[in-house]
Scaffold this motif. Structure first.
Motif, short mmCIF file in Angstrom:
data_model
loop_
_atom_site.label_atom_id
_atom_site.label_comp_id
_atom_site.label_asym_id
_atom_site.label_seq_id
_atom_site.Cartn_x
_atom_site.Cartn_y
_atom_site.Cartn_z
N ASN A 149 -13.55 -11.26 -5.20
CA ASN A 149 -13.52 -11.06 -6.72
C ASN A 149 -11.96 -10.36 -7.26
OD1 ASN A 149 -13.58 -9.22 -9.17
ND2 ASN A 149 -15.91 -9.42 -8.87
N GLU A 150 -11.46 -11.28 -7.76
CA GLU A 150 -9.90 -10.65 -8.19
C GLU A 150 -9.91 -9.49 -8.80
OE1 GLU A 150 -7.86 -13.94 -10.37
OE2 GLU A 150 -8.72 -15.30 -8.98
N HIS A 151 -10.80 -9.06 -9.72
CA HIS A 151 -10.68 -7.83 -10.46
C HIS A 151 -10.71 -6.61 -9.36
CE1 HIS A 151 -11.20 -4.75 -13.38
NE2 HIS A 151 -12.57 -4.57 -12.98
N GLY A 154 -7.87 -6.43 -7.11
CA GLY A 154 -6.57 -5.80 -7.80
C GLY A 154 -6.83 -4.32 -7.60
N ILE A 155 -8.00 -3.79 -8.05
CA ILE A 155 -8.06 -2.36 -8.07
C ILE A 155 -7.85 -1.97 -6.62
CG2 ILE A 155 -9.66 -0.34 -8.31
CD1 ILE A 155 -11.00 -2.15 -10.56
#
Lengths: 168, 362
Positions: A149-151, A154-155
């Protein structure tokens, strides 16, 4: 100390130290360059060094400064190449607990030789959903899917960027 | 004892796609395994290589978690974390696999996919807690005929009964459920729920008769169940043979020749401890014994079968002494289960070979 929204506006901050054994950091890095990481045995202090600098997703502070990770809650078994990390959310309904666990697991996966098996748990009695979150964190399939999951990825990547105390 | 005799290395790019492995039904059946291992390896690998090639060009956007062959061996279904399932078809033998259909509908990652024994149905399951059942028509189109709900958490794995249209699903909710078509309401319903595992159930497989099922899970245990269309019985749980989660179990579909017990079956398990185990099950004890016990022997155990988690083990569809495995180390391996003496013989032959080479070098 639990809050309604699962956020902790006033966490207790402990004084940070640089490394459990700062003098050894360079030495170990050099040895690693020669031997290669997979031949290297880690101990509890070295594992602590790797995860201590992870940034908390809520506060501009490290997990060490927030006392979320502690050296005595890390177990390294070098006979069976097994690492167990327990962490302590700052509040028992912390909404970030799963994310923090994801960060710890990811940073260990990237910085510890692959011969080690890693389990990440919430310290007993330190979260309302301790069992559920621990099960989720150690479900390999869910873990891998979460990182796709890209989001989320990222975090997680933002939080584990600092490699100043890591060995590679 | 187990001897490794085949190896396929993945590239880093497809590393995580080695989560799944299923042997292809060998319809030709002419290949004699022991005499022509290379050809046999080719059958195992051909489709795997081709699916990766397809995947790279126009298939799934995320990890392929699971694969399933249709009974004829000319269609391959794939389940992906991108929330879809795909069907790939090989129109002529040895030809290219082409993308036939994309099955959309699940709300999140599709974890597993399975064809029914007659090739009529395809089942998919997902983190969205549902199982979708698809029917294939004469035009090779797939229609969703049912959305089965009942599991309270992710559905990790689906597998059809080998002889009838009865579906089994295993889940993060620690249970296995059996599903069947209820003709009166024309819908698929849960016929029973099997409880016994203490954590996520990662996989199930059936013996050749379809009277028994093996299951394995995150609790490091594997179990045998007696199953029918309407009922089930727990035949016993085996603990302490794996030190971490068991991700996969396979039951050989033919009785193995030359085993020590008169009527036996082989079961293999593989898991997060990098280990593969092969057991010989005493079928008589299974049939006669009371609930909760059966007899078995450990035929082989390979401690470091792979350098990392073993994600899948599967027996050859026709030869119970051949096993394939895949791992997070990016490798697919083929194994041969051999009797101790044969193994010792091979070791001796290898030593002789080394001696011979040494002499030659001199």
């Amino acid at each position: 100390m639990a809050t309604i929204d699962g956020k902790n506006p006033n966490p207790i901050i402990i004084k940070a130290h640089t490394s459990v054994r700062p003098d050894e950091l360079e030495q170990v890095r050099k040895k690693l360059e020669v031997a290669g990481i997979d031949d290297f045995d880690f101990d509890e202090d070295m594992v602590y060094d790797v995860i201590a600098t992870i940034k908390d997703p809520e506060h501009p502070l490290t997990l060490e400064q927030l006392d979320v990770v502690k050296p005595h809650l890390i177990t390294v078994d070098n006979e069976n190449y097994y690492i167990r990390v327990e962490f302590t959310p700052t509040i028992p309904n912390c909404s970030m607990a799963t994310l923090i666990g994801l960060m710890i697991r990811t940073k260990l996966n990237r910085n510890i030789p692959s011969k080690y098996k890693v389990d990440v748990y919430i310290e007993a009695g330190k979260h309302d959903q301790q069992k559920e979150i621990s099960k989720q964190l150690n479900d390999k399939e869910r873990y891998l899917a979460a990182l796709e999951n890209e989001h989320l990825a990222g975090i997680v990547n933002d939080g584990i960027q600092d490699n100043s105390l890591s060995y590679r | 004892m187990m001897i490794e005799f085949g190896l396929w290395l993945g590239t880093p790019r497809v590393l995580y796609q080695h989560l799944a492995l299923q042997t292809r039904p060998l319809s030709c059946g002419t290949t004699v395994l022991m005499e022509n291992q290379h050809q046999e390896q080719r059958y195992f690998y051909a489709a795997i290589l081709q699916i990766f090639q397809c995947q790279l060009s126009d298939g799934h956007k995320r990890t392929i978690r699971n694969l399933s062959w249709n009974p004829a061996g000319n269609m391959l279904a794939s389940a992906s974390f991108d929330g879809t399932a795909g069907v790939w078809q090989q129109e002529i033998p040895e030809g290219e696999f082409e993308y036939l259909a994309q099955l959309e509908g699940h709300e999140s990652e599709v974890k597993s996919v399975a064809w029914s024994y007659d090739g009529q149905f395809l089942a998919t399951c997902s983190r969205d807690k549902t199982i979708w059942i698809w029917e294939i028509n004469d035009e090779n189109e797939f229609d969703c005929v049912a959305v089965a709900s009942g599991h309270t958490q992710d559905v990790k794995f689906v597998k059809w009964h080998p002889h009838r249209n009865q579906l089994f699903s295993s889940s993060y909710d620690d249970t296995i459920k059996s599903w069947k078509l209820e003709e009166s309401i024309d819908d698929w319903v849960c016929s029973y729920t099997m409880e016994g595992h203490e954590s996520t159930v990662w996989g199930v497989d059936f013996d050749r008769t379809g009277n028994y099922m093996v299951s394995c899970g995150e609790d490091k245990n594997w179990m045998i169940w007696k199953i029918s269309e309407t009922n089930f019985e727990n035949k016993g749980m085996i603990s302490n043979l794996h030190s971490r989660s068991i991700y996969s179990c396979s039951w050989a579909k033919v009785s193995s020749p030359g085993s020590t017990v008169l009527m036996t079956d082989l079961i293999a398990t593989g898991g997060a401890d990098n280990k593969i185990m092969v057991y010989e099950i005493n079928c008589e004890s299974l049939a006669s014994s009371a609930t909760g016990s059966f007899e078995f022997n450990i035929v082989a155990q390979k401690q470091m079968a792979h350098q990392n988690d073993v994600n899948s083990v599967t027996f050859h569809p026709k030869n119970p002494l051949i096993l394939a495995s895949c791992s997070d180390d990016g490798k697919i391996k083929l194994w041969k289960v051999v009797a101790e003496t044969q193994d010792q013989q091979q070791e001796k032959q290898e030593q002789d070979q080394i001696m011979e080479n040494a002499n030659y070098n001199q």
